[in-house]
Design a protein around this motif. Structure first.
Motif, PDB file in Angstrom:
ATOM      1  N   THR A   2     -47.958 -17.131 -32.879  1.00 32.02           N
ATOM      2  CA  THR A   2     -47.655 -17.149 -34.411  1.00 32.02           C
ATOM      3  C   THR A   2     -46.088 -17.096 -34.802  1.00 32.02           C
ATOM      4  O   THR A   2     -45.664 -16.370 -34.447  1.00 32.02           O
ATOM      5  CB  THR A   2     -48.596 -16.272 -35.170  1.00 32.02           C
ATOM      6  N   GLN A 231     -49.911 -21.282 -35.664  1.00 32.63           N
ATOM      7  CA  GLN A 231     -50.879 -20.512 -34.893  1.00 32.63           C
ATOM      8  C   GLN A 231     -51.245 -21.534 -33.804  1.00 32.63           C
ATOM      9  O   GLN A 231     -52.133 -22.383 -34.044  1.00 32.63           O
ATOM     10  CB  GLN A 231     -52.217 -20.057 -35.676  1.00 32.63           C
ATOM     11  N   LYS A 232     -50.841 -21.458 -32.459  1.00 29.36           N
ATOM     12  CA  LYS A 232     -51.191 -22.327 -31.503  1.00 29.36           C
ATOM     13  C   LYS A 232     -52.358 -22.092 -30.732  1.00 29.36           C
ATOM     14  O   LYS A 232     -52.674 -20.694 -30.358  1.00 29.36           O
ATOM     15  CB  LYS A 232     -49.900 -22.572 -30.504  1.00 29.36           C
ATOM     16  N   GLY A 241     -56.093 -24.163 -32.997  1.00 34.36           N
ATOM     17  CA  GLY A 241     -55.068 -23.562 -33.528  1.00 34.36           C
ATOM     18  C   GLY A 241     -54.906 -24.103 -35.035  1.00 34.36           C
ATOM     19  O   GLY A 241     -55.712 -24.616 -35.532  1.00 34.36           O
ATOM     20  N   HIS A 242     -53.798 -23.684 -35.813  1.00 32.75           N
ATOM     21  CA  HIS A 242     -53.790 -24.018 -37.574  1.00 32.75           C
ATOM     22  C   HIS A 242     -52.318 -24.004 -37.500  1.00 32.75           C
ATOM     23  O   HIS A 242     -51.340 -23.407 -36.861  1.00 32.75           O
ATOM     24  CB  HIS A 242     -54.483 -23.004 -38.084  1.00 32.75           C
TER      25      HIS A 242
END
Length: 275
Positions: A2, A231-232, A241-242
């Motif tokens: 993150t 966010q992997k 992720g995101h």
């Protein structure tokens, strides 16, 4: 992994005051305009509104996303320079960039009819776009196909404007056609935190309009403003992720918010300018 969020810098009120004074000087000037179909009072009023709120820079119905993204950062970080450029364009028909003179052609200055955008924005954005075009000149009255061809902005043109208009010396383009999206965004967050600029090339339908395009392709430039959160996902877990980020596009502040899969499908690269 993150990445901590990064926010946009607060506006420099002293620079905004200087820019407003420069606009007042322009307003009092009796020099004739070089754009016979633009109204000076309208141009001045629109410039004032953009100095107060850069998010009002608006490509309108023209395909000028690249120049609009550049102009947004110009107003936001260098409002006095923005006024100087607009005044020079209006009174002289050209302005000095870092290493060359940028000319608004006589043909462009004589254009009239439905501009599909504000006059101050048209004057600046159309000049930037037309100055790079060799085959398809900017024409507000052209058919949609021709206007879209004349409005396409390539990565090397964005890099050139970051150097010539915004004045950054350390400029690069990280393409993410196959991989590298999260690394590019991590670097973009660092560049923004250091006072630089970042412009992303995306598929607008996929990331801004929640539509799944028939054939994803790079179609739209946006300015990354801040609050980048990465966010992997875990290895081999696609979509786990995101990514989210505040951006400027289409005359407003928006938020890119996508899971890893769509983000990788619709994010094509980023142009970075580091101080």
């Amino acid at each position: 992994m993150t990445h901590p969020p990064t926010g946009a810098p607060l506006p420099n009120l002293a620079l905004i005051d200087q820019a407003q004074q420069a606009i007042a000087d322009f307003e009092r000037s009796v020099a004739p305009g070089m754009w016979p179909y633009l109204d000076k009072a309208t141009v001045v009023a629109e410039m004032r509104s953009r100095i107060t709120d850069p998010f009002q820079i608006n490509q309108g119905g023209q395909p000028f996303c690249g120049p609009a993204a550049i102009a947004f950062e110009l107003v936001r970080k260098q409002p006095v320079r923005y006024v100087e450029i607009c005044r020079s364009l209006f009174e002289v028909g050209s302005f000095q960039s870092k290493t060359r003179r940028v000319e608004a052609t006589s043909r462009l200055r004589q254009s009239q009819g439905r501009l599909r955008m504000g006059q101050a924005d048209w004057m600046l954005l159309s000049t930037l776009r037309d100055s790079e075009n060799l085959l398809f000149p900017v024409d507000p009255g052209a058919p949609d196909v021709m206007r879209n061809l004349s409005g396409m902005t390539k990565s090397w043109e964005m890099k050139g404007w970051v150097r010539e208009i915004l004045g950054y010396r350390d400029v690069k383009y990280d393409h993410t056609y196959l991989f590298g999206e999260f690394e590019a965004l991590t670097e973009a967050a660092d560049v923004i935190a250091a006072g630089g600029v970042a412009f992303a090339l995306i598929t607008a339908e996929g990331l801004l309009q929640n539509k799944k395009p028939l054939l994803p392709y790079p179609s739209h430039w946006v300015t990354l403003v801040g609050n980048i959160v990465i966010q992997k996902g875990q290895f081999l877990q696609h979509d786990s992720g995101h990514f989210s980020c505040d951006i400027y596009s289409w005359a407003k502040k928006m938020k890119l918010d996508a899971d890893e899969g769509p983000f990788e499908d619709y994010f094509w690269g980023v142009v970075l300018g580091r101080p």
